[in-house]
Design a protein around this motif. Structure first.
Motif, PDB file in Angstrom:
ATOM      1  N   LEU A 179       6.040   5.636  11.420  1.00 37.40           N
ATOM      2  CA  LEU A 179       4.766   5.684  10.700  1.00 37.40           C
ATOM      3  C   LEU A 179       4.568   4.531   9.712  1.00 37.40           C
ATOM      4  CD1 LEU A 179       4.469   9.533  10.049  1.00 37.40           C
ATOM      5  CD2 LEU A 179       3.401   8.164  11.856  1.00 37.40           C
ATOM      6  N   GLY A 180       5.482   3.553   9.722  1.00 40.90           N
ATOM      7  CA  GLY A 180       5.228   2.317   9.002  1.00 40.90           C
ATOM      8  C   GLY A 180       5.764   2.195   7.594  1.00 40.90           C
ATOM      9  N   VAL A 181       6.547   3.171   7.108  1.00 36.33           N
ATOM     10  CA  VAL A 181       7.072   3.086   5.740  1.00 36.33           C
ATOM     11  C   VAL A 181       8.258   2.130   5.697  1.00 36.33           C
ATOM     12  CG1 VAL A 181       8.144   4.357   3.847  1.00 36.33           C
ATOM     13  CG2 VAL A 181       6.277   5.396   5.145  1.00 36.33           C
ATOM     14  N   ARG A 182       8.243   1.214   4.725  1.00 37.29           N
ATOM     15  CA  ARG A 182       9.329   0.253   4.554  1.00 37.29           C
ATOM     16  C   ARG A 182      10.238   0.588   3.383  1.00 37.29           C
ATOM     17  NH1 ARG A 182       6.840  -3.687   1.876  1.00 37.29           N
ATOM     18  NH2 ARG A 182       8.079  -3.287   0.009  1.00 37.29           N
ATOM     19  N   ARG A 195       0.878  -1.173   0.000  1.00 36.34           N
ATOM     20  CA  ARG A 195       0.000   0.000   0.000  1.00 36.34           C
ATOM     21  C   ARG A 195       0.912   1.219   0.000  1.00 36.34           C
ATOM     22  NH1 ARG A 195      -2.662   0.453   4.632  1.00 36.34           N
ATOM     23  NH2 ARG A 195      -4.624   1.285   3.850  1.00 36.34           N
ATOM     24  N   LEU A 196       0.639   2.162  -0.879  1.00 43.33           N
ATOM     25  CA  LEU A 196       1.584   3.247  -1.135  1.00 43.33           C
ATOM     26  C   LEU A 196       0.940   4.622  -0.986  1.00 43.33           C
ATOM     27  CD1 LEU A 196       4.251   3.631  -3.826  1.00 43.33           C
ATOM     28  CD2 LEU A 196       2.316   5.206  -3.941  1.00 43.33           C
ATOM     29  N   MET A 252       0.855  -3.389 -11.141  1.00 46.95           N
ATOM     30  CA  MET A 252       1.703  -4.213 -10.284  1.00 46.95           C
ATOM     31  C   MET A 252       0.921  -4.883  -9.151  1.00 46.95           C
ATOM     32  SD  MET A 252       5.023  -1.720  -9.867  1.00 46.95           S
ATOM     33  CE  MET A 252       6.027  -2.921  -8.976  1.00 46.95           C
ATOM     34  N   GLY A 253      -0.344  -4.533  -8.986  1.00 49.22           N
ATOM     35  CA  GLY A 253      -1.112  -5.082  -7.876  1.00 49.22           C
ATOM     36  C   GLY A 253      -0.847  -4.366  -6.566  1.00 49.22           C
ATOM     37  N   ILE A 254      -0.521  -3.074  -6.640  1.00 50.02           N
ATOM     38  CA  ILE A 254      -0.227  -2.259  -5.466  1.00 50.02           C
ATOM     39  C   ILE A 254      -1.358  -1.261  -5.251  1.00 50.02           C
ATOM     40  CG2 ILE A 254       1.344  -0.481  -4.560  1.00 50.02           C
ATOM     41  CD1 ILE A 254       3.604  -1.959  -6.046  1.00 50.02           C
ATOM     42  N   VAL A 255      -1.730  -1.049  -4.013  1.00 49.94           N
ATOM     43  CA  VAL A 255      -2.770  -0.087  -3.668  1.00 49.94           C
ATOM     44  C   VAL A 255      -2.144   1.301  -3.566  1.00 49.94           C
ATOM     45  CG1 VAL A 255      -4.471   0.624  -1.957  1.00 49.94           C
ATOM     46  CG2 VAL A 255      -4.102  -1.817  -2.415  1.00 49.94           C
ATOM     47  N   GLN A 292      -3.550   5.539   7.693  1.00 50.09           N
ATOM     48  CA  GLN A 292      -3.577   4.357   6.831  1.00 50.09           C
ATOM     49  C   GLN A 292      -2.334   3.482   6.931  1.00 50.09           C
ATOM     50  OE1 GLN A 292      -6.122   3.296   4.663  1.00 50.09           O
ATOM     51  NE2 GLN A 292      -7.324   4.800   5.824  1.00 50.09           N
ATOM     52  N   ARG A 293      -1.230   4.088   7.336  1.00 54.92           N
ATOM     53  CA  ARG A 293       0.056   3.408   7.511  1.00 54.92           C
ATOM     54  C   ARG A 293       0.468   2.570   6.289  1.00 54.92           C
ATOM     55  NH1 ARG A 293       1.870   4.334  12.478  1.00 54.92           N
ATOM     56  NH2 ARG A 293       3.480   2.732  12.346  1.00 54.92           N
ATOM     57  N   PRO A 294       0.432   3.172   5.093  1.00 52.97           N
ATOM     58  CA  PRO A 294       0.972   2.458   3.925  1.00 52.97           C
ATOM     59  C   PRO A 294       2.454   2.170   4.130  1.00 52.97           C
ATOM     60  CG  PRO A 294       0.640   4.781   3.428  1.00 52.97           C
ATOM     61  CD  PRO A 294       0.014   4.539   4.760  1.00 52.97           C
ATOM     62  N   ASN A 295       2.931   1.065   3.560  1.00 52.65           N
ATOM     63  CA  ASN A 295       4.326   0.677   3.792  1.00 52.65           C
ATOM     64  C   ASN A 295       5.269   1.163   2.706  1.00 52.65           C
ATOM     65  OD1 ASN A 295       3.445  -0.989   1.750  1.00 52.65           O
ATOM     66  ND2 ASN A 295       4.178  -2.899   2.676  1.00 52.65           N
TER      67      ASN A 295
END
Length: 454
Positions: A223-226, A146-147, A170-173, A193-196
């Motif tokens: 905040l959850g970004v990878r 999720r972006l 790509m199947g990414i939100v 939303q904490r998209p990664n």
């Protein structure tokens, strides 16, 4: 192409989006030459613009058999496209598909006047999606992510809708908030939303992270970004810029590169992190040339030059040997990730280069030197140009922000350090003016130019 018509694809492997990324030299050359012949035939049939252009250069389209033959063909210049658009609106004399086949039109920034407009057929949209998927997959984005969308979503820029389409492919939100929504909105959505995954320009995403504590009461790294992909301006490959961005967000940071005229994005950096790969020899030809002579250069490590592109699967707005004015350096010719071909860093646009007392200088080089002087310097700087064109015999005028708590002695030391570093590293004399933290405009959805003309 509507959302319903974009069908998510599956990657080739855990490391590559498409098998072509690891093709041998011979295999790449064979498919590239075959598709080049197909594209040249398409231009000869559908493009009056390129028929005239090749005829004027004395080139028989049937004689173009391999990518090496491109060196005998004329370049397509940006001004030619502007003239073409003006002569035959809305998409110019170089349009090569019927109106009823065109489903989308994108626009450049138009910094020198009216925007350039690029038409896309359904096939072109799919090609753009495939090109972008290979680059963003290398950057670390994966199906199911999720972006948060930190590029500008307005004005028809390719960082907007085309990036959304690539991510859906790509199947990414994608959460399409956009940079123009501002730091407050973006950070609150990130906290909620904490998209990664996160995408945007390097300096805007740095600014965003710096604002997180005051806006959402938390450090950006919490905040959850990878994974972060940056592009749209030089800087994402500079170690000092990248390390700061990675530290603020607690995430991997990789760079990508593209452009409105040829496609959205088509160079992408892998986990090795020492340059961007060209992933798509089956969809484009990328040449490296000497910007002065126009001669094709062998892309060996350390070579610098300008990128020139030929589209191989382009219908509506095809381009043959298009000069991008992107100035790059080759960082290597192999990689531990297994992808083949050479890797690059973009150091700036040839059009942005200054010549100071005979020395070629890119603003990004000065930016890097200033950013390395943190925390005494905030990293914000501008080169002030009070002369016409790109050439001067005067010292370089540089405005540098100092930290808010830097005392007078520290300011004196900082000024001397910047001037010394520029003279030592770039062989250019600079006169530095220090200004307090917060004086210079911060990046938002519009990229901040490092050169200010006064």
């Amino acid at each position: 192409m509507t959302t319903e018509e974009i069908v998510a694809q599956q990657p080739y492997s855990a490391s590559w989006w498409n098998a072509i990324e690891g093709a041998t030299d011979d295999d790449r050359a064979a498919i590239q030459s075959r598709r080049l012949r197909e594209q040249i035939e398409y231009l000869a049939t559908h493009s009056a613009f390129y028929r005239r252009k090749l005829a004027a250069a004395g080139v028989d389209p049937a004689a173009v058999r391999t990518a090496a033959d491109l060196a005998d063909l004329p370049f397509t210049e940006k001004q030619e496209l502007r003239d073409s658009l003006k002569a035959a609106p809305p998409l110019g004399e170089h349009v090569a598909a019927a109106d009823d086949r065109i489903v989308q039109i994108q626009a450049s920034s138009g910094t020198t006047g009216s925007p350039s407009y690029v038409g896309l057929t359904r096939g072109d949209v799919t090609t753009w999606c495939e090109l972008g998927a290979r680059a963003l997959y290398a950057n670390g984005f994966r199906p199911g992510d999720r972006l948060l969308h930190g590029f500008g979503m307005s004005k028809g820029f390719v960082g907007g809708i085309p990036v959304v389409q690539i991510l859906q492919y790509m199947g990414i939100v994608d959460i399409p908030i956009g940079a123009e929504a501002g730091a407050d909105r973006l950070l609150r959505v990130q906290a909620d939303q904490r998209p990664n995954a996160l995408i945007g320009t390097p300096y805007f995403l740095t600014h965003l992270a710096e604002q997180a504590p005051s806006i959402v009461g938390a450090e950006a790294k919490d905040l959850g970004v990878r994974t972060i992909s940056v592009g749209g301006e030089p800087g994402g490959g500079l170690p000092v810029v990248r390390d700061r961005l990675a530290g603020l967000w607690g995430a991997s940071v990789r760079e990508m590169l593209g452009g409105t005229d040829i496609a959205c994005t088509y160079w992408g950096e892998c986990e090795v992190g020492d340059g961007m790969h060209f992933h798509s020899p089956d969809l484009m030809v990328a040449e490296l040339i000497d910007p002065d002579s126009g001669q094709v250069l062998d892309p060996v490590e350390g070579t610098t030059g300008e990128l020139v592109y030929t589209a191989l699967r382009r219908e509506a707005s095809p381009l043959l040997r298009f000069r991008t004015r992107d100035h790059v350096v080759v960082t290597g010719t192999d990689c531990a990730c297994g992808r083949t071909g050479y890797k690059i860093r973009c150091v700036g646009r040839t059009d942005d280069m200054l010549i100071v007392r005979g020395i070629n200088l890119f603003p990004s080089a000065v930016k890097e030197l200033v950013a390395e002087l943190a925390p005494a310097a905030t990293g914000e700087m501008r080169i002030r140009v009070d002369f016409e064109g790109h050439t001067t015999q005067k010292p370089l005028a540089v405005v540098v922000e100092h930290a808010a708590d830097l005392d007078p002695d520290g300011q004196t030391a900082l000024k001397e350090a910047v001037e010394t570093r520029i003279r030592s590293a770039l062989n250019v004399k600079a006169v530095v003016e220090l200004v307090p933290d917060g004086t210079l405009k911060r990046p938002d959805h519009v990229k901040v130019a490092l050169i200010e003309r006064v």
